[in-house]
Design a protein around this motif. Structure first.
Motif, PDB file in Angstrom:
ATOM      1  N   GLY A 160       0.806  -1.212   0.000  1.00  0.00           N
ATOM      2  CA  GLY A 160       0.000   0.000   0.000  1.00  0.00           C
ATOM      3  C   GLY A 160       0.837   1.258   0.000  1.00  0.00           C
ATOM      4  N   ILE A 161       2.123   1.120   0.289  1.00  0.00           N
ATOM      5  CA  ILE A 161       3.056   2.246   0.254  1.00  0.00           C
ATOM      6  C   ILE A 161       4.124   1.994  -0.801  1.00  0.00           C
ATOM      7  N   ASP A 162       4.775   0.841  -0.700  1.00  0.00           N
ATOM      8  CA  ASP A 162       5.836   0.476  -1.643  1.00  0.00           C
ATOM      9  C   ASP A 162       5.409  -0.712  -2.485  1.00  0.00           C
ATOM     10  N   LYS A 163       5.874  -0.714  -3.735  1.00  0.00           N
ATOM     11  CA  LYS A 163       5.683  -1.851  -4.635  1.00  0.00           C
ATOM     12  C   LYS A 163       7.058  -2.393  -4.993  1.00  0.00           C
ATOM     13  N   VAL A 164       7.206  -3.717  -4.896  1.00  0.00           N
ATOM     14  CA  VAL A 164       8.478  -4.363  -5.185  1.00  0.00           C
ATOM     15  C   VAL A 164       8.219  -5.505  -6.149  1.00  0.00           C
ATOM     16  N   ASN A 165       9.077  -5.631  -7.161  1.00  0.00           N
ATOM     17  CA  ASN A 165       9.027  -6.762  -8.078  1.00  0.00           C
ATOM     18  C   ASN A 165      10.211  -7.663  -7.781  1.00  0.00           C
ATOM     19  N   ILE A 166       9.934  -8.965  -7.638  1.00  0.00           N
ATOM     20  CA  ILE A 166      10.996  -9.936  -7.388  1.00  0.00           C
ATOM     21  C   ILE A 166      10.823 -11.112  -8.331  1.00  0.00           C
ATOM     22  N   THR A 167      11.882 -11.886  -8.484  1.00  0.00           N
ATOM     23  CA  THR A 167      11.837 -13.122  -9.253  1.00  0.00           C
ATOM     24  C   THR A 167      12.096 -14.281  -8.315  1.00  0.00           C
ATOM     25  N   ASP A 226      13.169 -18.060  -8.500  1.00  0.00           N
ATOM     26  CA  ASP A 226      13.712 -19.021  -9.458  1.00  0.00           C
ATOM     27  C   ASP A 226      14.649 -20.032  -8.801  1.00  0.00           C
ATOM     28  N   ASP A 227      14.587 -20.130  -7.472  1.00  0.00           N
ATOM     29  CA  ASP A 227      15.469 -21.012  -6.719  1.00  0.00           C
ATOM     30  C   ASP A 227      14.609 -21.866  -5.788  1.00  0.00           C
ATOM     31  N   PRO A 228      14.589 -23.191  -5.965  1.00  0.00           N
ATOM     32  CA  PRO A 228      13.744 -24.030  -5.114  1.00  0.00           C
ATOM     33  C   PRO A 228      14.204 -24.070  -3.653  1.00  0.00           C
ATOM     34  N   ALA A 229      15.348 -23.483  -3.355  1.00  0.00           N
ATOM     35  CA  ALA A 229      15.853 -23.436  -1.983  1.00  0.00           C
ATOM     36  C   ALA A 229      15.610 -22.071  -1.335  1.00  0.00           C
ATOM     37  N   LEU A 230      14.701 -21.278  -1.927  1.00  0.00           N
ATOM     38  CA  LEU A 230      14.431 -19.951  -1.393  1.00  0.00           C
ATOM     39  C   LEU A 230      12.939 -19.642  -1.524  1.00  0.00           C
ATOM     40  N   GLY A 231      12.324 -19.323  -0.395  1.00  0.00           N
ATOM     41  CA  GLY A 231      10.925 -18.925  -0.415  1.00  0.00           C
ATOM     42  C   GLY A 231      10.810 -17.444  -0.119  1.00  0.00           C
ATOM     43  N   VAL A 232       9.641 -16.888  -0.394  1.00  0.00           N
ATOM     44  CA  VAL A 232       9.366 -15.501  -0.021  1.00  0.00           C
ATOM     45  C   VAL A 232       8.146 -15.493   0.891  1.00  0.00           C
ATOM     46  N   LEU A 233       8.270 -14.769   1.988  1.00  0.00           N
ATOM     47  CA  LEU A 233       7.189 -14.641   2.950  1.00  0.00           C
ATOM     48  C   LEU A 233       6.213 -13.575   2.459  1.00  0.00           C
ATOM     49  N   ILE A 234       4.933 -13.928   2.440  1.00  0.00           N
ATOM     50  CA  ILE A 234       3.886 -12.979   2.066  1.00  0.00           C
ATOM     51  C   ILE A 234       3.009 -12.782   3.299  1.00  0.00           C
ATOM     52  N   ASN A 235       3.206 -11.667   3.951  1.00  0.00           N
ATOM     53  CA  ASN A 235       2.475 -11.359   5.174  1.00  0.00           C
ATOM     54  C   ASN A 235       1.059 -10.884   4.869  1.00  0.00           C
ATOM     55  N   PRO A 236       0.203 -10.812   5.893  1.00  0.00           N
ATOM     56  CA  PRO A 236      -1.132 -10.248   5.690  1.00  0.00           C
ATOM     57  C   PRO A 236      -1.027  -8.809   5.174  1.00  0.00           C
ATOM     58  N   MET A 237      -2.042  -8.396   4.473  1.00  0.00           N
ATOM     59  CA  MET A 237      -2.160  -7.037   3.942  1.00  0.00           C
ATOM     60  C   MET A 237      -1.035  -6.691   2.961  1.00  0.00           C
ATOM     61  N   VAL A 238      -0.628  -7.670   2.172  1.00  0.00           N
ATOM     62  CA  VAL A 238       0.306  -7.442   1.063  1.00  0.00           C
ATOM     63  C   VAL A 238      -0.401  -7.899  -0.216  1.00  0.00           C
ATOM     64  N   TRP A 239      -0.679  -6.938  -1.087  1.00  0.00           N
ATOM     65  CA  TRP A 239      -1.267  -7.241  -2.398  1.00  0.00           C
ATOM     66  C   TRP A 239      -0.208  -7.985  -3.200  1.00  0.00           C
ATOM     67  N   HIS A 240      -0.602  -9.072  -3.867  1.00  0.00           N
ATOM     68  CA  HIS A 240       0.384  -9.809  -4.656  1.00  0.00           C
ATOM     69  C   HIS A 240      -0.196 -10.270  -5.986  1.00  0.00           C
ATOM     70  N   GLU A 241       0.683 -10.174  -6.972  1.00  0.00           N
ATOM     71  CA  GLU A 241       0.384 -10.628  -8.324  1.00  0.00           C
ATOM     72  C   GLU A 241       1.589 -11.429  -8.802  1.00  0.00           C
ATOM     73  N   MET A 242       1.324 -12.534  -9.495  1.00  0.00           N
ATOM     74  CA  MET A 242       2.382 -13.362 -10.048  1.00  0.00           C
ATOM     75  C   MET A 242       2.279 -13.311 -11.571  1.00  0.00           C
ATOM     76  N   TYR A 243       3.435 -13.262 -12.232  1.00  0.00           N
ATOM     77  CA  TYR A 243       3.426 -13.099 -13.684  1.00  0.00           C
ATOM     78  C   TYR A 243       4.735 -13.614 -14.268  1.00  0.00           C
ATOM     79  N   GLU A 244       4.808 -13.635 -15.589  1.00  0.00           N
ATOM     80  CA  GLU A 244       5.977 -14.127 -16.340  1.00  0.00           C
ATOM     81  C   GLU A 244       6.436 -15.492 -15.847  1.00  0.00           C
ATOM     82  N   TYR A 245       5.495 -16.414 -15.807  1.00  0.00           N
ATOM     83  CA  TYR A 245       5.804 -17.797 -15.449  1.00  0.00           C
ATOM     84  C   TYR A 245       6.627 -18.437 -16.559  1.00  0.00           C
ATOM     85  N   SER A 246       7.696 -19.125 -16.192  1.00  0.00           N
ATOM     86  CA  SER A 246       8.405 -19.917 -17.193  1.00  0.00           C
ATOM     87  C   SER A 246       7.507 -21.094 -17.578  1.00  0.00           C
TER      88      SER A 246
END
Length: 130
Positions: A72-79, A81-101
């Motif tokens: 709601g304040i900052d927008k960040v784009n990340i990729t 691509d590593d099965p040994a790394l997850g990303v935490l998505i906390n409550p109240m974070v708008w999320h969109e996924m795109y450019e799927y391989s």
């Protein structure tokens, strides 16, 4: 917005690799639901929502995809691509996924079962709430 990555320990040898996911250890909550997306067509965006209370960890177990994360304040784009790394998505974070391989398998681990009332599906409503 601070992005919190979840490093996952890889165990393996010449036979291959293995990652164990354990609630409250490398996944920072009790696991109630696991789902995954695959065969997502080129040019398709998914997500377009936030959650009021749900916490999630997204892991690209194969291939890659990009995320737009917006608090709601900052927008960040990340990729992812590593099965040994997850990303935490906390409550109240708008999320969109795109450019799927073409080979992307995106797994999501969630802190609760599916509950439609926890979703915020309209971006304007999301901005009013944050």
């Amino acid at each position: 917005m601070k992005i919190e990555y979840i490093p996952l320990q890889v165990h393996g040898d010449e036979r291959g690799s293995l990652i164990a996911l354990e609630e409250t250890k490398n996944i920072p909550f009790n696991i109630k639901r696991i789902y995954y997306m695959f065969n997502t067509q080129q040019g398709i965006r998914r997500g377009f929502h936030a959650h009021k209370e749900l916490i999630q960890v997204a892991i690209s177990v194969k291939g890659s995809c990009k995320f737009l994360l917006d608090d709601g304040i900052d927008k960040v784009n990340i990729t992812l691509d590593d099965p040994a790394l997850g990303v935490l998505i906390n409550p109240m974070v708008w999320h969109e996924m795109y450019e799927y391989s073409e080979d992307c398998v995106l797994m999501v681990i969630a802190s609760d079962s599916y509950d439609e009332s926890d979703y915020i599906r309209n971006y304007e409503d999301f901005i009013k709430l944050v």
